[in-house]
Design a protein around this motif. Structure first.
Motif, mmCIF file in Angstrom:
data_model
loop_
_atom_site.group_PDB
_atom_site.id
_atom_site.type_symbol
_atom_site.label_atom_id
_atom_site.label_comp_id
_atom_site.label_asym_id
_atom_site.label_seq_id
_atom_site.Cartn_x
_atom_site.Cartn_y
_atom_site.Cartn_z
ATOM 1 N N TYR A 79 27.934 39.387 30.545
ATOM 2 C CA TYR A 79 27.575 39.015 31.429
ATOM 3 C C TYR A 79 27.305 40.205 32.605
ATOM 4 O O TYR A 79 26.355 40.448 33.138
ATOM 5 C CB TYR A 79 27.692 37.031 31.601
ATOM 6 C CG TYR A 79 26.152 37.222 33.311
ATOM 7 C CD1 TYR A 79 25.085 36.719 32.533
ATOM 8 C CD2 TYR A 79 26.400 37.090 34.379
ATOM 9 C CE1 TYR A 79 23.814 36.514 33.607
ATOM 10 C CE2 TYR A 79 25.788 36.355 35.994
ATOM 11 C CZ TYR A 79 23.963 36.245 34.653
ATOM 12 O OH TYR A 79 23.154 35.672 35.719
ATOM 13 N N ARG B 286 12.536 33.918 33.998
ATOM 14 C CA ARG B 286 13.681 32.288 33.892
ATOM 15 C C ARG B 286 13.439 30.886 34.024
ATOM 16 O O ARG B 286 13.364 29.998 33.931
ATOM 17 C CB ARG B 286 14.675 32.510 34.583
ATOM 18 C CG ARG B 286 16.002 33.798 34.987
ATOM 19 C CD ARG B 286 16.973 33.680 35.469
ATOM 20 N NE ARG B 286 18.084 34.504 35.161
ATOM 21 C CZ ARG B 286 19.176 34.110 35.000
ATOM 22 N NH1 ARG B 286 19.099 32.816 35.030
ATOM 23 N NH2 ARG B 286 19.915 34.913 34.355
ATOM 24 N N ARG C 269 19.365 39.639 30.296
ATOM 25 C CA ARG C 269 20.882 38.820 30.338
ATOM 26 C C ARG C 269 20.351 37.212 31.010
ATOM 27 O O ARG C 269 19.270 37.288 31.625
ATOM 28 C CB ARG C 269 21.467 39.628 32.236
ATOM 29 C CG ARG C 269 22.800 39.150 32.349
ATOM 30 C CD ARG C 269 23.405 39.624 34.002
ATOM 31 N NE ARG C 269 22.597 39.348 34.998
ATOM 32 C CZ ARG C 269 23.092 39.965 35.946
ATOM 33 N NH1 ARG C 269 24.269 40.072 35.803
ATOM 34 N NH2 ARG C 269 22.879 39.331 37.049
ATOM 35 N N TYR C 270 21.311 36.551 30.618
ATOM 36 C CA TYR C 270 20.963 34.948 30.350
ATOM 37 C C TYR C 270 22.328 34.309 31.076
ATOM 38 O O TYR C 270 23.331 34.985 30.796
ATOM 39 C CB TYR C 270 20.559 34.292 29.905
ATOM 40 C CG TYR C 270 21.139 34.410 28.314
ATOM 41 C CD1 TYR C 270 21.782 33.057 27.632
ATOM 42 C CD2 TYR C 270 21.066 35.811 27.822
ATOM 43 C CE1 TYR C 270 22.712 33.768 26.334
ATOM 44 C CE2 TYR C 270 21.395 35.028 26.151
ATOM 45 C CZ TYR C 270 22.507 34.586 26.071
ATOM 46 O OH TYR C 270 23.656 34.626 24.847
ATOM 47 N N SER C 271 22.090 32.676 31.587
ATOM 48 C CA SER C 271 22.794 32.292 31.870
ATOM 49 C C SER C 271 21.804 31.074 31.616
ATOM 50 O O SER C 271 21.303 30.602 32.659
ATOM 51 C CB SER C 271 23.474 32.381 33.346
ATOM 52 O OG SER C 271 24.313 32.058 33.517
ATOM 53 N N HIS C 272 22.118 29.722 30.852
ATOM 54 C CA HIS C 272 21.641 28.551 30.691
ATOM 55 C C HIS C 272 22.155 27.581 30.627
ATOM 56 O O HIS C 272 24.024 27.556 29.910
ATOM 57 C CB HIS C 272 20.316 28.557 30.199
ATOM 58 C CG HIS C 272 20.991 29.544 28.273
ATOM 59 N ND1 HIS C 272 19.744 30.440 28.256
ATOM 60 C CD2 HIS C 272 21.559 28.693 27.527
ATOM 61 C CE1 HIS C 272 20.567 30.542 26.804
ATOM 62 N NE2 HIS C 272 21.320 29.693 26.839
ATOM 63 N N ASP D 259 18.312 27.222 33.206
ATOM 64 C CA ASP D 259 18.353 29.054 33.619
ATOM 65 C C ASP D 259 19.660 28.177 35.175
ATOM 66 O O ASP D 259 19.104 26.971 35.014
ATOM 67 C CB ASP D 259 17.582 29.013 34.526
ATOM 68 C CG ASP D 259 17.941 30.319 35.774
ATOM 69 O OD1 ASP D 259 18.580 31.237 35.215
ATOM 70 O OD2 ASP D 259 17.774 30.134 36.798
ATOM 71 N N PRO E 236 25.938 31.589 37.390
ATOM 72 C CA PRO E 236 27.169 31.165 35.800
ATOM 73 C C PRO E 236 28.579 31.569 35.943
ATOM 74 O O PRO E 236 28.729 32.636 37.602
ATOM 75 C CB PRO E 236 26.718 32.362 34.367
ATOM 76 C CG PRO E 236 26.071 33.000 35.140
ATOM 77 C CD PRO E 236 25.786 33.081 36.262
ATOM 78 N N SER F 191 31.816 32.254 30.772
ATOM 79 C CA SER F 191 30.767 31.583 30.564
ATOM 80 C C SER F 191 30.253 31.557 29.607
ATOM 81 O O SER F 191 29.863 32.921 28.919
ATOM 82 C CB SER F 191 29.632 31.161 31.312
ATOM 83 O OG SER F 191 29.039 29.866 30.717
ATOM 84 N N GLU G 257 27.569 30.582 27.783
ATOM 85 C CA GLU G 257 26.459 30.508 27.591
ATOM 86 C C GLU G 257 25.583 31.249 28.631
ATOM 87 O O GLU G 257 24.666 31.397 29.012
ATOM 88 C CB GLU G 257 26.267 29.365 27.989
ATOM 89 C CG GLU G 257 26.102 27.843 26.968
ATOM 90 C CD GLU G 257 25.284 28.262 25.390
ATOM 91 O OE1 GLU G 257 24.002 28.808 26.151
ATOM 92 O OE2 GLU G 257 26.205 27.781 24.620
ATOM 93 N N ALA G 258 26.814 32.532 28.779
ATOM 94 C CA ALA G 258 25.967 33.512 29.810
ATOM 95 C C ALA G 258 26.426 34.374 28.794
ATOM 96 O O ALA G 258 27.592 35.224 29.219
ATOM 97 C CB ALA G 258 26.277 33.140 31.223
#
Length: 184
Positions: free
Chosen positions: A19, A91, A125-128, A141, A145, A149, A151-152
Motif C-alpha cells: 500500500y 471508495r 489502491r485500497y484499504s478496507h 473504506d 490504514p 495491514s 486489508e491494505a
C-alpha cells in the motif's frame, strides 16, 4: 465508435503490491474479470473479479463465471481519436448504484482501450475492513490504514477481452466463436 455499454469477460494478470510502496510487488495471479460499462452516457464502469484463470492462454471464458469483488469507476475523460476511456475508481458508491458481487472500495484509475479489441489497465489502491450485513459481505473504506495491514494493498491489473457466452455489446455482431474441442 467507442462502446458506451458493454458486459465482457476478460483474462487478467494481477500484481499485488504494498500500500505504501506500490512498486513493491508481493504476489501475482491470473484471474477472470467481468467488465460492465453503462449509464446514460456510458459514464459508469465496474470491474469484478470472477475466479482463477486456470489456463493462462485461455481464449474462451467459462460460462458460469460471476462477479465476486467489484471495483466501481466514473468516467473522467474519453478520446475517440485514441479509442480510450479513463475512469476514476471510488471508495464510496454513488447513491442508487448497486453492483453484483461485493463492492470493493478503491482509489485509482482504469484506462480502457477499444481498438481491434478491448483491453484495460487498472491501477488501484485500497484499504478496507470486512464485515457482514443482512447475510452479505460488505467492505468499508479505511482512509488511513495501519502499516502492513492485510486489508491494505495495491493492484496492478492488465486485462484483455475473451469470448464469453454472457457477452453483451449493443450494435455489434458476436465475434467468431472459437470451437471448443472435447478431450478424453
Amino acid at each position: 465508435m467507442l462502446a458506451k455499454a458493454l458486459v465482457i469477460a476478460m483474462a487478467a494478470e494481477i500484481a499485488r503490491s504494498d500500500y505504501a510502496k506500490p512498486t513493491l510487488i508481493r504476489s501475482r495471479s491470473r484471474e477472470w474479470l467481468i467488465a460492465c460499462r453503462w449509464g446514460p452516457d456510458g459514464e459508469y464502469l465496474s470491474i469484478a473479479t470472477a475466479g482463477a484463470l486456470a489456463e493462462p492462454l485461455a481464449q474462451v471464458a467459462p460460462q458460469a463465471i460471476k462477479p465476486i469483488h467489484s471495483l466501481f469507476g466514473v468516467l473522467i475523460s474519453e478520446s475517440q481519436r485514441d479509442a480510450t476511456s479513463t475512469f476514476l475508481l471510488v471508495r464510496q458508491l454513488p447513491g442508487g448504484i448497486e453492483l453484483a458481487g461485493t463492492f470493493f472500495p478503491a482509489d485509482g484509475y482504469v484506462l480502457m482501450q477499444q481498438r481491434e479489441d478491448i483491453h484495460l489497465v487498472c491501477k488501484a489502491r485500497y484499504s478496507h475492513s470486512c464485515g457482514w450485513l443482512d447475510g452479505r459481505e460488505i467492505r468499508k473504506d479505511i482512509p488511513d490504514p495501519a502499516p502492513s495491514s492485510a486489508e491494505a494493498m495495491c493492484w496492478h491489473i492488465e486485462a484483455s477481452r475473451r469470448d464469453w457466452i454472457g457477452e453483451f455489446i449493443p450494435g455489434t455482431m458476436p465475434r467468431e466463436r472459437i470451437p471448443i474441442r472435447a478431450t478424453g
